[in-house]
Design a protein around this motif. Structure first.
Motif, PDB file in Angstrom:
ATOM      1  N   CYS A   7      23.394  45.013  61.651  1.00 56.58           N
ATOM      2  CA  CYS A   7      24.039  45.305  62.938  1.00 56.58           C
ATOM      3  C   CYS A   7      23.069  45.950  63.923  1.00 56.58           C
ATOM      4  O   CYS A   7      23.043  45.592  65.105  1.00 56.58           O
ATOM      5  CB  CYS A   7      25.259  46.195  62.732  1.00 56.58           C
ATOM      6  SG  CYS A   7      26.643  45.322  62.002  1.00 56.58           S
ATOM      7  N   HIS A  11      21.905  44.197  67.363  1.00 52.16           N
ATOM      8  CA  HIS A  11      22.123  44.875  68.640  1.00 52.16           C
ATOM      9  C   HIS A  11      20.803  45.059  69.385  1.00 52.16           C
ATOM     10  O   HIS A  11      20.734  44.870  70.604  1.00 52.16           O
ATOM     11  CB  HIS A  11      22.812  46.226  68.406  1.00 52.16           C
ATOM     12  CG  HIS A  11      23.619  46.672  69.561  1.00 52.16           C
ATOM     13  ND1 HIS A  11      24.902  46.242  69.784  1.00 52.16           N
ATOM     14  CD2 HIS A  11      23.327  47.502  70.584  1.00 52.16           C
ATOM     15  CE1 HIS A  11      25.370  46.793  70.890  1.00 52.16           C
ATOM     16  NE2 HIS A  11      24.423  47.562  71.390  1.00 52.16           N
ATOM     17  N   HIS A  44      28.875  42.985  69.966  1.00 44.95           N
ATOM     18  CA  HIS A  44      29.858  43.859  69.310  1.00 44.95           C
ATOM     19  C   HIS A  44      30.820  43.050  68.431  1.00 44.95           C
ATOM     20  O   HIS A  44      31.138  43.465  67.308  1.00 44.95           O
ATOM     21  CB  HIS A  44      30.640  44.676  70.340  1.00 44.95           C
ATOM     22  CG  HIS A  44      29.816  45.711  71.025  1.00 44.95           C
ATOM     23  ND1 HIS A  44      29.263  46.786  70.371  1.00 44.95           N
ATOM     24  CD2 HIS A  44      29.446  45.837  72.317  1.00 44.95           C
ATOM     25  CE1 HIS A  44      28.583  47.535  71.227  1.00 44.95           C
ATOM     26  NE2 HIS A  44      28.681  46.969  72.416  1.00 44.95           N
ATOM     27  N   GLU A  47      29.019  42.103  65.307  1.00 43.58           N
ATOM     28  CA  GLU A  47      28.841  43.262  64.433  1.00 43.58           C
ATOM     29  C   GLU A  47      30.141  43.604  63.705  1.00 43.58           C
ATOM     30  O   GLU A  47      30.121  43.930  62.508  1.00 43.58           O
ATOM     31  CB  GLU A  47      28.323  44.448  65.250  1.00 43.58           C
ATOM     32  CG  GLU A  47      26.906  44.230  65.733  1.00 43.58           C
ATOM     33  CD  GLU A  47      26.544  44.901  67.026  1.00 43.58           C
ATOM     34  OE1 GLU A  47      25.455  44.580  67.553  1.00 43.58           O
ATOM     35  OE2 GLU A  47      27.321  45.746  67.537  1.00 43.58           O
ATOM     36  N   TYR A  86      35.208  50.126  63.827  1.00 40.10           N
ATOM     37  CA  TYR A  86      34.074  50.015  64.751  1.00 40.10           C
ATOM     38  C   TYR A  86      34.353  50.729  66.066  1.00 40.10           C
ATOM     39  O   TYR A  86      33.488  51.398  66.612  1.00 40.10           O
ATOM     40  CB  TYR A  86      33.787  48.536  64.996  1.00 40.10           C
ATOM     41  CG  TYR A  86      32.525  48.248  65.773  1.00 40.10           C
ATOM     42  CD1 TYR A  86      31.320  48.044  65.110  1.00 40.10           C
ATOM     43  CD2 TYR A  86      32.535  48.156  67.157  1.00 40.10           C
ATOM     44  CE1 TYR A  86      30.162  47.757  65.805  1.00 40.10           C
ATOM     45  CE2 TYR A  86      31.380  47.876  67.860  1.00 40.10           C
ATOM     46  CZ  TYR A  86      30.189  47.673  67.185  1.00 40.10           C
ATOM     47  OH  TYR A  86      29.045  47.395  67.888  1.00 40.10           O
TER      48      TYR A  86
END
Length: 135
Positions: A7, A11, A44, A47, A86
């Protein structure tokens, strides 16, 4: 731990690539920020999907916990629990139990950090826009 590394790497790559694209873009402010917002939103969502996959894998291993609140836990439930973790919204109808809580609590911390990173990137892009007088 693998999910966290994936992740953060994802990102970072999305943030760097979209920042470079925006730095060299001759397009109007609206288009640049739509690119930024959709790229970061996509990161996002991806992820959250990676953590949902991590949850699904852990649930297949004995002694790693469970998701309670539903008789039959589906892929949609994994995504739902992952998105709640999250975004740090918290649990309501479905919740993790046992060692699975360690993964979901780590996801909450990382999600908060990555959302903040996206907000910082957005602010920096706006600051550059304000420095040159806007469009």
């Amino acid at each position: 731990m693998i999910t966290v590394l994936l992740c953060v790497a994802l990102h970072f790559e999305v943030a760097i690539r979209v920042s470079r694209k925006l730095d060299y873009a001759e397009s109007r402010l609206r288009k640049r920020f739509l690119i930024l917002m959709f790229a970061m939103f996509g990161a996002h969502v991806a992820e959250i999907g990676l953590f949902a996959l991590g949850i699904a894998v852990l649930l297949q291993l004995p002694g790693t916990g469970a998701i309670t609140g539903s008789e039959a836990v589906t892929l949609f439930d994994h995504l739902y629990v992952s998105s709640l973790s999250y975004t740090t919204l918290g649990y309501a109808d479905l919740s993790p139990e046992g060692p699975l809580r360690l993964l979901t609590s780590t996801e909450g911390l990382l999600g908060f950090m990555l959302i903040t990173w996206s907000a910082s990137l957005t602010f920096l892009q706006m600051q550059q826009h304000w420095a040159v007088g806007g469009e």
